[in-house]
Design a protein around this motif. Structure first.
Motif, PDB file in Angstrom:
ATOM      1  N   THR A 103       3.286  -6.157  18.016  1.00 46.26           N
ATOM      2  CA  THR A 103       4.108  -6.387  16.890  1.00 46.26           C
ATOM      3  C   THR A 103       3.782  -5.709  15.530  1.00 46.26           C
ATOM      4  O   THR A 103       2.370  -5.756  15.132  1.00 46.26           O
ATOM      5  N   VAL A 104       4.469  -4.624  15.090  1.00 44.21           N
ATOM      6  CA  VAL A 104       4.172  -4.025  14.011  1.00 44.21           C
ATOM      7  C   VAL A 104       4.731  -4.303  12.501  1.00 44.21           C
ATOM      8  O   VAL A 104       5.962  -4.175  12.558  1.00 44.21           O
ATOM      9  N   THR A 105       4.170  -4.836  11.774  1.00 44.50           N
ATOM     10  CA  THR A 105       4.878  -5.300  10.616  1.00 44.50           C
ATOM     11  C   THR A 105       4.345  -4.549   9.465  1.00 44.50           C
ATOM     12  O   THR A 105       3.357  -4.065   8.973  1.00 44.50           O
ATOM     13  N   VAL A 106       5.335  -4.125   8.936  1.00 44.79           N
ATOM     14  CA  VAL A 106       5.532  -3.014   7.557  1.00 44.79           C
ATOM     15  C   VAL A 106       5.223  -3.891   6.400  1.00 44.79           C
ATOM     16  O   VAL A 106       5.605  -4.904   5.994  1.00 44.79           O
ATOM     17  N   TRP A 122       1.291  -0.347   7.320  1.00 42.38           N
ATOM     18  CA  TRP A 122       1.717  -1.318   8.185  1.00 42.38           C
ATOM     19  C   TRP A 122       0.467  -1.836   8.840  1.00 42.38           C
ATOM     20  O   TRP A 122      -0.615  -1.509   8.832  1.00 42.38           O
ATOM     21  N   LEU A 139       6.010   6.120   8.646  1.00 37.32           N
ATOM     22  CA  LEU A 139       6.937   5.276   8.394  1.00 37.32           C
ATOM     23  C   LEU A 139       7.773   6.254   7.582  1.00 37.32           C
ATOM     24  O   LEU A 139       7.566   7.232   6.746  1.00 37.32           O
ATOM     25  N   PRO A 154      10.852   2.611  11.024  1.00 38.55           N
ATOM     26  CA  PRO A 154       9.942   3.134  11.840  1.00 38.55           C
ATOM     27  C   PRO A 154       9.402   4.505  11.698  1.00 38.55           C
ATOM     28  O   PRO A 154       8.246   5.029  11.853  1.00 38.55           O
ATOM     29  N   ASP A 158       4.750   6.370  16.285  1.00 32.91           N
ATOM     30  CA  ASP A 158       5.022   6.442  17.461  1.00 32.91           C
ATOM     31  C   ASP A 158       3.852   6.149  18.107  1.00 32.91           C
ATOM     32  O   ASP A 158       2.729   6.542  17.897  1.00 32.91           O
ATOM     33  N   VAL A 165       6.827  -1.875  21.428  1.00 34.36           N
ATOM     34  CA  VAL A 165       6.597  -2.240  20.036  1.00 34.36           C
ATOM     35  C   VAL A 165       7.802  -2.820  19.336  1.00 34.36           C
ATOM     36  O   VAL A 165       9.009  -2.616  19.663  1.00 34.36           O
ATOM     37  N   THR A 166       7.576  -4.154  18.838  1.00 28.77           N
ATOM     38  CA  THR A 166       8.485  -4.917  18.062  1.00 28.77           C
ATOM     39  C   THR A 166       8.229  -4.338  16.558  1.00 28.77           C
ATOM     40  O   THR A 166       7.051  -4.523  16.243  1.00 28.77           O
ATOM     41  N   TYR A 167       9.109  -3.851  15.867  1.00 25.09           N
ATOM     42  CA  TYR A 167       8.955  -3.626  14.380  1.00 25.09           C
ATOM     43  C   TYR A 167       9.496  -4.814  13.517  1.00 25.09           C
ATOM     44  O   TYR A 167      10.653  -5.023  13.775  1.00 25.09           O
ATOM     45  N   SER A 169      10.434  -5.078   9.859  1.00 22.80           N
ATOM     46  CA  SER A 169      10.630  -4.102   8.747  1.00 22.80           C
ATOM     47  C   SER A 169      10.450  -4.872   7.406  1.00 22.80           C
ATOM     48  O   SER A 169      10.499  -6.212   7.308  1.00 22.80           O
TER      49      SER A 169
END
Length: 179
Positions: A103-106, A122, A139, A154, A158, A165-167, A169
């Protein structure tokens, strides 16, 4: 042995051989899977036709085709050896490597009306990257320069095919300029 025809016979015995042939067995590799970046599971097998005798057991281990990216890799006989008493037919299967979930959190960002955008950043907040893996790209954000909130997207960020990947935002918030 103890074969006896009695005193009424004079026996001339002609010997021959008992021939022991190799036992036919089929060994089938068990399908295996792992997540990208994890250690390989133990590669196992079953006797699927024929049988081993008594306490006979092989030496050696199975191996697999080389590779660490997602996909299927053939499980090979490797050094598995049942000796000369067996004729072995080997049935391969695959070790499947699946994508690693992250999980990528901005990071929320702010700027004052008229200023340039801050760097959009992120964090990986669930899961982990493997080794020196790093994404490509950056981003982006929704268009607009007036006071308000603009979604951070996103963009071209990549992580490649080895990751799912779960973004999560957040926004770039533009605040009013004090004059």
């Amino acid at each position: 042995g103890s074969l006896d025809f009695g005193d009424n016979y004079t026996v001339t015995y002609v010997s021959d051989n008992l021939t022991i042939t190799a036992r036919a067995i089929t060994i089938t590799a068990d399908s295996q899977s792992k997540t990208y970046g994890d250690a390989d599971p133990e590669l196992t097998w079953q006797v699927t036709a024929g049988s081993l005798v008594g306490t006979d057991a092989p030496t050696g281990t199975l191996s697999r085709a080389a590779g660490e990216d997602i996909g299927g890799y053939a499980i090979l006989p490797g050094s598995l050896d049942f000796g000369d008493n067996y004729t072995v037919a080997y049935v391969s299967d695959n070790l499947t490597i699946t994508a690693r979930a992250i999980t990528v959190t901005v990071d929320a960002k702010n700027k004052t009306y008229g200023d340039t955008d801050p760097e959009l950043t992120w964090q990986v907040t669930a899961g982990s990257l493997v080794g020196t893996d790093a994404p490509t790209g950056t981003l982006s954000r929704a268009a607009g320069e007036n006071v308000g909130g603009y979604a951070i997207l996103p963009g071209s960020l990549d992580f490649g095919d080895n990751y799912t990947v779960t973004y999560v935002s957040d926004n770039l918030t533009i605040t009013a300029r004090a004059i």
